[in-house]
Design a protein around this motif. Structure first.
Motif, PDB file in Angstrom:
ATOM      1  N   LYS A  86     -66.443 -15.445 -40.196  1.00  0.00           N
ATOM      2  CA  LYS A  86     -65.571 -16.534 -39.768  1.00  0.00           C
ATOM      3  C   LYS A  86     -64.894 -16.100 -38.473  1.00  0.00           C
ATOM      4  N   HIS A  87     -65.171 -16.846 -37.386  1.00  0.00           N
ATOM      5  CA  HIS A  87     -64.707 -16.465 -36.046  1.00  0.00           C
ATOM      6  C   HIS A  87     -63.786 -17.550 -35.504  1.00  0.00           C
ATOM      7  N   SER A  88     -62.590 -17.162 -35.058  1.00  0.00           N
ATOM      8  CA  SER A  88     -61.638 -18.118 -34.492  1.00  0.00           C
ATOM      9  C   SER A  88     -62.057 -18.503 -33.078  1.00  0.00           C
ATOM     10  N   ARG A 130     -59.726 -24.267 -34.982  1.00  0.00           N
ATOM     11  CA  ARG A 130     -61.178 -24.338 -35.110  1.00  0.00           C
ATOM     12  C   ARG A 130     -61.785 -22.964 -35.392  1.00  0.00           C
ATOM     13  N   TYR A 131     -62.740 -22.955 -36.294  1.00  0.00           N
ATOM     14  CA  TYR A 131     -63.417 -21.713 -36.670  1.00  0.00           C
ATOM     15  C   TYR A 131     -64.933 -21.927 -36.668  1.00  0.00           C
ATOM     16  N   ALA A 132     -65.650 -20.930 -36.196  1.00  0.00           N
ATOM     17  CA  ALA A 132     -67.105 -20.928 -36.265  1.00  0.00           C
ATOM     18  C   ALA A 132     -67.524 -20.063 -37.443  1.00  0.00           C
ATOM     19  N   VAL A 133     -68.437 -20.586 -38.254  1.00  0.00           N
ATOM     20  CA  VAL A 133     -68.989 -19.830 -39.377  1.00  0.00           C
ATOM     21  C   VAL A 133     -70.404 -19.399 -38.992  1.00  0.00           C
ATOM     22  N   ILE A 134     -70.630 -18.095 -38.965  1.00  0.00           N
ATOM     23  CA  ILE A 134     -71.886 -17.529 -38.474  1.00  0.00           C
ATOM     24  C   ILE A 134     -72.535 -16.724 -39.588  1.00  0.00           C
ATOM     25  N   ARG A 146     -61.461 -14.202 -31.940  1.00  0.00           N
ATOM     26  CA  ARG A 146     -61.472 -12.977 -32.744  1.00  0.00           C
ATOM     27  C   ARG A 146     -62.120 -13.239 -34.095  1.00  0.00           C
ATOM     28  N   MET A 147     -62.612 -12.171 -34.705  1.00  0.00           N
ATOM     29  CA  MET A 147     -63.161 -12.283 -36.046  1.00  0.00           C
ATOM     30  C   MET A 147     -62.015 -12.358 -37.046  1.00  0.00           C
ATOM     31  N   GLU A 168     -65.601 -25.359 -38.461  1.00  0.00           N
ATOM     32  CA  GLU A 168     -64.583 -25.851 -39.375  1.00  0.00           C
ATOM     33  C   GLU A 168     -63.252 -25.997 -38.660  1.00  0.00           C
ATOM     34  N   THR A 169     -62.471 -27.002 -39.059  1.00  0.00           N
ATOM     35  CA  THR A 169     -61.116 -27.186 -38.536  1.00  0.00           C
ATOM     36  C   THR A 169     -60.143 -27.114 -39.701  1.00  0.00           C
ATOM     37  N   VAL A 170     -59.242 -26.147 -39.641  1.00  0.00           N
ATOM     38  CA  VAL A 170     -58.249 -25.943 -40.693  1.00  0.00           C
ATOM     39  C   VAL A 170     -56.870 -25.922 -40.053  1.00  0.00           C
ATOM     40  N   SER A 171     -56.005 -26.870 -40.451  1.00  0.00           N
ATOM     41  CA  SER A 171     -54.642 -26.978 -39.908  1.00  0.00           C
ATOM     42  C   SER A 171     -54.658 -27.040 -38.385  1.00  0.00           C
TER      43      SER A 171
END
Length: 332
Positions: A281-283, A235-239, A288-289, A229-232
């Motif tokens: 949700k991981h940055s 990028r974030y990984a959803v695991i 970092r988580m 996901e990209t927010v503002s």
């Protein structure tokens, strides 16, 4: 013939482009520890369950009988993570503390409240103070004191210390058993290679338990990169996470045991099962988580053979317990 060649070329071109696109989308999941960094995670949890004990059908615990006793749990507080050192490989020395933590539990007709604030630990039962670390001669283990860890950039825990004093509280259970070793094998680990959306990685760990000659507790972990996901612009990984632990026929025998454990009943766990389903949700930018949400379900069936001073034969009891717990841990 020519049409066939053209179609084949187009298909292979599409396959190549899709493969190249997928490869570009592969991401590296890791923790980026920074010396001196302090992170504060808010932790909230709510759980409920039931317990019944055969052999005590005529006993009452508050408003409830032994055949049907509810269990409720509520938890809120903070976890403080401090980075003390980071080597060239990205492996970090971390220190963890619980702070402003309040746990409320209703069990067997009793209301138990555990409070941790600024390293001080208190426990009360039915509004009566039963223990306070302020009056204790030794620091209370695990909850009121810092926990030290050595963790790789993929989250593999190489070292864990801070639970040694549990051996003093439970000398019989601690014989031939390392609480620190068990704990460091529990957290899920990130993959060491780049992964694409939909990719799965898994592991199986064997954990040694007291009074068992072999490592009998099997912990299976499976993770999936669900999405990116990209927010503002970040990028974030959803695991997604799945974890299962299963123990069968685990016997705690008081015969030939040590110290105060001689007064404990003989116990046998017919089955102890724990299952965890969650999402993290991981940055990707900060390493970092950011947030984890999970549901933990536990089932236990245990036989106890308890000596009663007023009876010739020991009392034989079977306890069954089901608990479901929802937890959220979020970076603040």
């Amino acid at each position: 013939m020519r049409v066939s060649v053209i179609v084949t070329s187009i298909i292979w071109t599409v396959v190549f482009l899709v493969g190249a696109y997928a490869q570009e989308k592969a991401v590296v999941l890791e923790y980026n520890y920074q010396v001196g960094e302090v992170m504060k995670y808010q932790m909230t949890g709510k759980g409920n369950g039931t317990m019944n004990i055969s052999g005590l059908e005529n006993q009452r615990f508050g408003m409830f009988t032994a055949s049907s006793m509810p269990i409720t749990l509520n938890l809120q507080g903070y976890i403080i993570m401090s980075t003390k050192n980071v080597d060239t490989s990205g492996t970090a020395e971390l220190e963890m503390m619980f702070d402003k933590l309040i746990e409320n539990m209703e069990f067997m007709g009793q209301r138990i409240v555990i409070t941790i604030n600024s390293g001080e630990f208190e426990m009360s039962v039915n509004n009566q103070l039963m223990f306070s670390s302020k009056s204790a001669t030794k620091p209370f283990p695990f909850l009121g004191q810092p926990i030290s860890m050595k963790v790789t950039k993929t989250g593999q825990m190489l070292e864990f210390s801070g639970m040694e004093q549990l051996k003093e509280l439970m000398p019989g259970l601690s014989r031939g058993f390392d609480f620190n070793d068990m704990t460091k094998n529990m957290p899920p680990v990130l993959p060491e290679h780049p992964v694409n959306v939909g990719e799965v990685w898994s592991s199986t760990t064997q954990i040694k338990l007291p009074f068992m000659q072999e490592k009998s507790a099997q912990v299976m972990k499976e993770s999936t990169l669900l999405s990116i996901e990209t927010v503002s612009g970040k990028r974030y990984a959803v695991i997604t996470l799945f974890e299962k632990m299963l123990v069968k026929d685990w016997k705690l025998d008081r015969v030939n045991s040590e110290n105060s454990y001689d007064t404990m009943p003989e116990m046998k766990f017919n089955r102890m099962e724990q299952m965890v389903l969650g999402k993290v949700k991981h940055s990707l930018d900060a390493g970092r988580m950011i947030k984890s949400e999970y549901t933990q379900n536990m089932f236990m069936e245990m036989n106890m053979n308890m000596a009663i001073p007023t009876q010739v034969k020991p009392m034989d009891m079977t306890m069954k317990m089901n608990i479901a717990m929802d937890m959220v841990i979020e970076l603040k």
